[in-house]
Design an enzyme around this catalytic site. Structure first.
Site, PDB file in Angstrom:
ATOM      1  N   CYS A 143       0.856  -1.187   0.000  1.00  7.10           N
ATOM      2  CA  CYS A 143       0.000   0.000   0.000  1.00  7.10           C
ATOM      3  C   CYS A 143       0.897   1.244   0.000  1.00  7.10           C
ATOM      4  CB  CYS A 143      -0.915   0.001   1.219  1.00  7.10           C
ATOM      5  SG  CYS A 143      -2.097  -1.367   1.225  1.00  7.10           S
ATOM      6  N   CYS A 365      -1.147   5.466  12.728  1.00  6.75           N
ATOM      7  CA  CYS A 365      -1.630   4.634  11.627  1.00  6.75           C
ATOM      8  C   CYS A 365      -0.730   4.770  10.401  1.00  6.75           C
ATOM      9  CB  CYS A 365      -3.060   5.055  11.281  1.00  6.75           C
ATOM     10  SG  CYS A 365      -3.793   4.149   9.913  1.00  6.75           S
TER      11      CYS A 365
END
Length: 372
Positions: A143, A365
């Site tokens: 990602c 995150c």
């Protein structure tokens, strides 16, 4: 008939233990004792002439008292401890480094027996103490916004290693905040559904009365979107919550930042999530990181609303983007974030803006990457 080698497994239904065959096992032959199920452990103790209650004692040391060596098992005889040491291994994660954020977040770098590193995070608030745990050493999904995605996937974590993460973070919570963990999220390094068996086995042990006895309703597994395995979660009637890391509400944009979408497109994910809900009734959450001038427009919000209405989702978590060295994404300004949130609320989307914790120690995150 050729003579059977001492090192070949004996031909009966009992598990093979070299020590019982008169052969002292080499370190590589020693079986991890935590990988033996109850039946195998009972057969072993029966074979060496030990009473059945020794099985219960050993399992308590392994899963409730968190012993890291057989010498710690002080209610066993010295002879039995020696025998267990000779026949089995007891590998465990250990804390390699710890960082403390100004906001109270604690990031730990754990080291495996063979020297691999993996990170976990304790996220404290007034209401809860949450462990963010990893399921793989590195990640294979690449990602574009995630620091872990730029790492090589070394291997999956075993279920007992995942369990160790939770135990060690819980010990931190008790030591620093004088409270046990209230929640666990599988949102650390790696894709949990590509380590399916170990993740489910770890959760089974975490929720067992013979383990940490945590409620599965306080556990959330987050996935980048493996449609087949989301459906499998439903078929397996799991009891924990599920979060989908969406981050873009159309396939073209999602393909750009999450290559997994090329084989797990949004329509397939929507169908899989509906199957999961039909089979379990468990809570579903969408995770959506806002990227400046990429997925933060009114059109993006409308597309997100459309997906939300196709799935019985409880919540959309809108997440602040946390910068990483490898990517050029940026966080939108506060006005853009506010307008995006307002549009979701206007369309009756249950949305929450999640402010990042631990940014100053790269614990937020998308920032976990085993940095020194």
């Amino acid at each position: 008939m050729p003579q059977q080698s001492l090192r070949s497994p004996p031909r009966h239904n009992r598990p093979y233990f070299p020590y019982l065959c008169g052969v002292k096992p080499t370190p590589s032959e020693k079986k991890n004792i935590r990988h033996l199920n109850l039946s195998e452990l009972e057969k072993y103790f029966e074979a060496i002439g030990e009473k059945k209650f020794r099985v219960r004692q050993v399992r308590e040391w392994l899963w409730q008292k968190h012993a890291h060596s057989f010498d710690d098992m002080t209610n066993l005889s010295k002879e039995l401890r020696t025998r267990l040491t000779e026949n089995f291994s007891l590998p465990a994660l250990r804390v390699d480094a710890t960082q403390y954020s100004a906001d109270g977040t604690i990031k730990s770098r754990f080291r495996t027996t063979e020297g691999h590193l993996v990170e976990g995070v304790l996220i404290p608030t007034d209401e809860r103490k949450t462990a963010c745990v990893s399921s793989q050493i590195g990640c294979s999904l690449s990602c574009k916004f995630c620091a872990t995605g730029y790492m090589e996937r070394r291997r999956n974590l075993d279920f007992d290693e995942i369990y160790d993460e939770v135990v060690l973070i819980n010990q931190q919570s008790e030591r620093v905040y004088e409270k046990k963990l209230s929640n666990i999220v599988f949102m650390g390094m790696g894709e949990p559904l590509l380590n399916y068996k170990n993740v489910l086995a770890a959760i089974e042990r975490i929720t067992s009365p013979e383990g940490l006895a945590m409620s599965p309703r306080r556990i959330t597994v987050s996935t980048a979107g493996v449609a087949k395995m989301i459906r499998q979660l439903g078929d397996d009637k799991v009891k924990f919550k599920l979060a989908l890391s969406l981050h873009a509400a159309n396939d073209q944009k999602r393909n750009e930042i999450m290559p997994i979408n090329e084989t797990n497109h949004i329509k397939a994910l929507v169908e899989a999530l509906n199957h999961f809900y039909q089979q379990t009734g468990n809570e579903i959450t969408f995770e959506y990181i806002l990227f400046k001038n990429f997925n933060d427009s009114r059109q993006d919000a409308d597309e997100l609303v459309k997906i939300y209405r196709q799935v019985p989702a409880d919540l959309v978590n809108i997440i602040e983007y946390n910068p990483i060295e490898q990517a050029l994404f940026a966080k939108p300004d506060e006005d853009t974030i506010h307008q995006f949130m307002q549009h979701l609320e206007k369309n009756r989307v249950n949305a929450r803006l999640r402010r990042s914790r631990g940014k100053d120690i790269d614990a937020a995150c998308g920032q976990l990457a085993n940095k020194e």
